[in-house]
Motif scaffolding. Structure first.
Motif, PDB file in Angstrom:
ATOM      1  N   LEU A  44       9.059  10.964  -7.147  1.00  0.00           N
ATOM      2  CA  LEU A  44      10.045  11.522  -6.005  1.00  0.00           C
ATOM      3  C   LEU A  44       9.139  11.093  -4.464  1.00  0.00           C
ATOM      4  CD1 LEU A  44      10.688  15.072  -7.558  1.00  0.00           C
ATOM      5  CD2 LEU A  44      12.095  13.006  -7.615  1.00  0.00           C
ATOM      6  N   THR A  45       8.847   9.907  -4.680  1.00  0.00           N
ATOM      7  CA  THR A  45       8.041   9.379  -3.290  1.00  0.00           C
ATOM      8  C   THR A  45       8.872   9.763  -2.055  1.00  0.00           C
ATOM      9  OG1 THR A  45       7.248   7.509  -4.736  1.00  0.00           O
ATOM     10  CG2 THR A  45       6.898   7.508  -2.315  1.00  0.00           C
ATOM     11  N   ARG A  46      10.014   9.387  -1.756  1.00  0.00           N
ATOM     12  CA  ARG A  46      10.418   9.810  -0.560  1.00  0.00           C
ATOM     13  C   ARG A  46      10.844  10.963  -0.291  1.00  0.00           C
ATOM     14  NH1 ARG A  46      15.313   4.795  -0.723  1.00  0.00           N
ATOM     15  NH2 ARG A  46      13.643   3.228  -0.314  1.00  0.00           N
ATOM     16  N   ILE A  47      10.925  11.929  -1.137  1.00  0.00           N
ATOM     17  CA  ILE A  47      11.136  13.363  -0.891  1.00  0.00           C
ATOM     18  C   ILE A  47       9.668  14.075  -0.732  1.00  0.00           C
ATOM     19  CG2 ILE A  47      11.482  15.769  -2.058  1.00  0.00           C
ATOM     20  CD1 ILE A  47      13.693  14.091  -3.619  1.00  0.00           C
ATOM     21  N   CYS A  48       8.784  13.641  -1.067  1.00  0.00           N
ATOM     22  CA  CYS A  48       7.324  13.854  -1.018  1.00  0.00           C
ATOM     23  C   CYS A  48       6.787  13.690   0.304  1.00  0.00           C
ATOM     24  CB  CYS A  48       6.234  13.661  -2.051  1.00  0.00           C
ATOM     25  SG  CYS A  48       6.775  14.415  -3.664  1.00  0.00           S
ATOM     26  N   ALA A  49       7.068  12.288   0.659  1.00  0.00           N
ATOM     27  CA  ALA A  49       6.739  11.888   2.070  1.00  0.00           C
ATOM     28  C   ALA A  49       7.669  12.612   3.206  1.00  0.00           C
ATOM     29  CB  ALA A  49       6.977  10.174   2.121  1.00  0.00           C
ATOM     30  N   SER A  50       8.672  12.997   3.000  1.00  0.00           N
ATOM     31  CA  SER A  50       9.535  13.773   3.908  1.00  0.00           C
ATOM     32  C   SER A  50       8.929  15.162   4.173  1.00  0.00           C
ATOM     33  CB  SER A  50      10.932  13.881   3.573  1.00  0.00           C
ATOM     34  OG  SER A  50      11.630  12.450   3.226  1.00  0.00           O
ATOM     35  N   VAL A  51       8.713  15.587   2.917  1.00  0.00           N
ATOM     36  CA  VAL A  51       7.953  17.075   3.219  1.00  0.00           C
ATOM     37  C   VAL A  51       6.579  17.094   3.636  1.00  0.00           C
ATOM     38  CG1 VAL A  51       6.914  19.085   1.646  1.00  0.00           C
ATOM     39  CG2 VAL A  51       9.237  18.094   1.225  1.00  0.00           C
ATOM     40  N   LEU A  52       5.802  16.022   3.373  1.00  0.00           N
ATOM     41  CA  LEU A  52       4.527  15.879   3.999  1.00  0.00           C
ATOM     42  C   LEU A  52       4.763  15.617   5.528  1.00  0.00           C
ATOM     43  CD1 LEU A  52       2.705  14.173   1.106  1.00  0.00           C
ATOM     44  CD2 LEU A  52       2.103  16.293   1.971  1.00  0.00           C
ATOM     45  N   THR A 110       1.681  10.021   9.904  1.00  0.00           N
ATOM     46  CA  THR A 110       2.960  10.082  10.036  1.00  0.00           C
ATOM     47  C   THR A 110       3.708   8.966  10.028  1.00  0.00           C
ATOM     48  OG1 THR A 110       2.506  11.939  11.484  1.00  0.00           O
ATOM     49  CG2 THR A 110       4.827  11.073  11.290  1.00  0.00           C
ATOM     50  N   ILE A 111       3.017   7.873  10.671  1.00  0.00           N
ATOM     51  CA  ILE A 111       3.577   6.600  10.575  1.00  0.00           C
ATOM     52  C   ILE A 111       3.700   6.047   9.079  1.00  0.00           C
ATOM     53  CG2 ILE A 111       3.302   3.995  11.324  1.00  0.00           C
ATOM     54  CD1 ILE A 111       4.433   6.112  13.402  1.00  0.00           C
ATOM     55  N   ILE A 112       2.687   6.226   8.439  1.00  0.00           N
ATOM     56  CA  ILE A 112       2.415   5.605   6.878  1.00  0.00           C
ATOM     57  C   ILE A 112       3.271   6.252   6.241  1.00  0.00           C
ATOM     58  CG2 ILE A 112       0.954   5.670   5.060  1.00  0.00           C
ATOM     59  CD1 ILE A 112      -1.191   5.219   6.948  1.00  0.00           C
ATOM     60  N   LEU A 113       3.683   7.608   6.338  1.00  0.00           N
ATOM     61  CA  LEU A 113       4.607   8.483   5.379  1.00  0.00           C
ATOM     62  C   LEU A 113       6.013   7.814   5.883  1.00  0.00           C
ATOM     63  CD1 LEU A 113       3.078  11.907   5.814  1.00  0.00           C
ATOM     64  CD2 LEU A 113       3.406  10.307   3.750  1.00  0.00           C
ATOM     65  N   PHE A 114       6.441   7.744   7.094  1.00  0.00           N
ATOM     66  CA  PHE A 114       7.638   7.180   7.532  1.00  0.00           C
ATOM     67  C   PHE A 114       7.993   5.735   6.766  1.00  0.00           C
ATOM     68  CE2 PHE A 114       8.027   9.953  11.478  1.00  0.00           C
ATOM     69  CZ  PHE A 114       9.223  10.411  10.977  1.00  0.00           C
ATOM     70  N   SER A 115       6.949   4.942   6.547  1.00  0.00           N
ATOM     71  CA  SER A 115       7.156   3.904   6.128  1.00  0.00           C
ATOM     72  C   SER A 115       7.695   3.870   4.457  1.00  0.00           C
ATOM     73  CB  SER A 115       5.857   2.700   6.104  1.00  0.00           C
ATOM     74  OG  SER A 115       4.996   3.287   5.197  1.00  0.00           O
ATOM     75  N   PHE A 116       7.017   4.936   3.650  1.00  0.00           N
ATOM     76  CA  PHE A 116       7.268   5.356   2.536  1.00  0.00           C
ATOM     77  C   PHE A 116       8.653   5.980   2.336  1.00  0.00           C
ATOM     78  CE2 PHE A 116       2.763   5.092   1.622  1.00  0.00           C
ATOM     79  CZ  PHE A 116       2.771   4.136   0.212  1.00  0.00           C
ATOM     80  N   VAL A 117       9.181   6.653   3.319  1.00  0.00           N
ATOM     81  CA  VAL A 117      10.438   7.308   3.195  1.00  0.00           C
ATOM     82  C   VAL A 117      11.476   5.939   3.540  1.00  0.00           C
ATOM     83  CG1 VAL A 117      12.155   8.412   4.782  1.00  0.00           C
ATOM     84  CG2 VAL A 117       9.840   9.528   4.411  1.00  0.00           C
ATOM     85  N   GLN A 118      11.085   4.938   4.351  1.00  0.00           N
ATOM     86  CA  GLN A 118      11.851   3.978   4.736  1.00  0.00           C
ATOM     87  C   GLN A 118      12.068   2.793   3.600  1.00  0.00           C
ATOM     88  OE1 GLN A 118      11.325   1.897   8.215  1.00  0.00           O
ATOM     89  NE2 GLN A 118      13.259   0.485   8.040  1.00  0.00           N
ATOM     90  N   TYR A 119      11.047   2.408   3.128  1.00  0.00           N
ATOM     91  CA  TYR A 119      10.806   1.422   1.817  1.00  0.00           C
ATOM     92  C   TYR A 119      10.778   1.953   0.641  1.00  0.00           C
ATOM     93  CZ  TYR A 119      10.224  -1.465   6.064  1.00  0.00           C
ATOM     94  OH  TYR A 119      10.310  -2.065   7.453  1.00  0.00           O
ATOM     95  N   GLY A 120      10.430   3.176   0.389  1.00  0.00           N
ATOM     96  CA  GLY A 120      10.390   3.701  -1.068  1.00  0.00           C
ATOM     97  C   GLY A 120       8.873   3.469  -1.739  1.00  0.00           C
ATOM     98  N   GLU A 121       8.845   3.672  -2.862  1.00  0.00           N
ATOM     99  CA  GLU A 121       7.677   3.657  -3.626  1.00  0.00           C
ATOM    100  C   GLU A 121       7.072   2.134  -3.965  1.00  0.00           C
ATOM    101  OE1 GLU A 121      11.332   3.130  -5.694  1.00  0.00           O
ATOM    102  OE2 GLU A 121      10.579   4.865  -4.614  1.00  0.00           O
TER     103      GLU A 121
END
Length: 127
Positions: free
Chosen positions: A59-67, A106-117
């Motif tokens: 659940l990478t995108r969800i986890c990144a969004s919460v973080l 935050t920037i790193i997590l935004f990249s995971f939200v955008q591009y996924g796992e």
């Protein structure tokens, strides 16, 4: 990637290390959070759980969004108050803000939200 491990390790330390527990409780009391002991334990648990899930790629995108939400709350509640008040708005404030330690995460997590796992994540292997 080290950023993935950061959240799990940080959550673990805030949940089980007495020094980090005390610093979290003190920070929550300083910013006026109601029930600071409960809130600090709740946030540390969330950081540990979502950090571990993010680390293994479930659940990478969800986890990144919460973080990201947790990082924005920490930026607004704690880090913005540590910035000097005499900074001019255009250049000095932005340059100081970008050097805060939570901003690169935050920037790193935004990249995971955008591009996924990645290819080796549980999300990819289950599809």
């Amino acid at each position: 990637m080290p950023s993935q491990h950061f959240f799990a390790i940080s959550g673990y330390k805030k949940l089980f290390d007495p020094v980090f527990i005390e610093s979290m409780d003190t920070a929550m009391k300083a910013i006026g959070v109601p029930h600071p002991i409960f809130v600090s334990g709740f946030l540390a648990t969330d950081e540990l759980i979502f950090g571990l899930l993010f680390c293994v790629g479930f659940l990478t995108r969800i986890c990144a969004s919460v973080l990201i939400c947790m990082l924005f709350a920490a930026l607004a509640a704690v880090d913005m108050h540590t910035m000097p008040s005499n900074l001019d708005f255009l250049l000095s404030w932005y340059s100081y803000f970008f050097y805060l330690p939570k901003f690169p995460y935050t920037i790193i997590l935004f990249s995971f939200v955008q591009y996924g796992e990645g290819d080796w994540s549980i999300d990819k292997m289950s599809c």
